[in-house]
Motif scaffolding. Structure first.
Motif, short mmCIF file in Angstrom:
data_model
loop_
_atom_site.label_atom_id
_atom_site.label_comp_id
_atom_site.label_asym_id
_atom_site.label_seq_id
_atom_site.Cartn_x
_atom_site.Cartn_y
_atom_site.Cartn_z
N ASN A 123 0.37 -3.00 -7.52
CA ASN A 123 0.85 -1.79 -8.21
C ASN A 123 -0.30 -0.82 -8.46
O ASN A 123 -0.12 0.39 -8.37
N GLY A 124 -1.49 -1.35 -8.77
CA GLY A 124 -2.66 -0.50 -9.01
C GLY A 124 -3.04 0.31 -7.78
O GLY A 124 -3.55 1.41 -7.88
N GLN B 179 1.43 -12.53 -11.38
CA GLN B 179 1.42 -11.21 -12.01
C GLN B 179 0.11 -10.48 -11.72
O GLN B 179 0.09 -9.27 -11.51
N TYR C 211 0.47 -8.86 -8.45
CA TYR C 211 1.31 -7.66 -8.53
C TYR C 211 0.61 -6.53 -9.28
O TYR C 211 0.83 -5.36 -8.98
N ASP C 212 -0.25 -6.86 -10.24
CA ASP C 212 -1.04 -5.82 -10.91
C ASP C 212 -1.93 -5.10 -9.90
O ASP C 212 -2.06 -3.88 -9.92
N ARG C 213 -2.53 -5.87 -8.99
CA ARG C 213 -3.37 -5.26 -7.95
C ARG C 213 -2.54 -4.43 -6.98
O ARG C 213 -2.92 -3.32 -6.62
#
Length: 192
Positions: free
Chosen positions: A31-32, A24, A27-29
């Motif tokens: 999406n960021g 996750q 994916y946070d990176r």
């Protein structure tokens, strides 16, 4: 297609690459940075390079939210700029170019003046609907001589007088010619 597929990087490998505790976080990176995988679970080398830069930014104490995403560009050396300016100076010696430049400078000056007048009108209007009258009262009290441009800014019209006339009347105010103020006419403000 096979060559292109081998160049792609699997997102599943990024957790280990960056030493993250969860997928996750990867994916946070992604999406960021608004990275869109080009194939299911895969990104391009360019996208990986951007993620590497983000990782360095985060390890340096930064956050995803304040990571500068704009592409980096190289500033040319000053010597190179000096040479370009010299070349430009030589080209500007042509009188047609000078005429065009002076015309453009005049247009820019007029546009900036218009924007300044709009901004002044907006700021004085936001203070009070009678702000112009208050300013004119100050000019009367202090016997200030205002330029044509300043008068126009305050009352919205350019003061004009006939050939043999010296005063312009606007409401309860009179504007009397008082010589030159720079390259404009000066006006002494009075009350009728």
């Amino acid at each position: 297609m096979e060559n292109q597929d081998t160049e792609l990087i699997k997102i599943a490998t990024l957790q280990a690459r960056y030493g993250l505790e969860s997928r996750q976080a990867v994916y946070d990176r992604i999406n960021g940075l608004d990275i869109k995988p080009v194939a299911r679970g895969k990104i391009t080398p360019q996208q990986l390079e951007l993620l590497d830069k983000l990782d360095k930014h985060i390890r340096g104490g930064g956050a995803i939210a304040n990571f500068p995403i704009q592409p980096e560009f190289e500033v040319p050396a000053l010597e190179k700029l000096d040479n370009q300016l010299d070349k430009l100076d030589n080209e500007l010696d042509n009188s047609e170019n000078l005429t065009a430049i002076s015309l453009m400078a005049g247009l820019v000056e007029k546009m900036m003046g218009y924007m300044g007048n709009k901004r002044s009108a907006c700021s004085s209007a936001s203070l009070s609907p009678l702000a112009e009258y208050e300013e004119l009262e100050k000019a009367v009290t202090h016997k200030w001589i205002l330029s044509t441009g300043k008068v126009k800014e305050l009352i919205g019209v350019t003061p004009r007088v006939g050939k043999d006339e010296m005063t312009f009347v606007w409401g309860s105010f009179t504007f009397t010619k008082a010589g030159k103020l720079g390259n404009q006419m000066g006006w002494l403000v009075g009350k009728t």
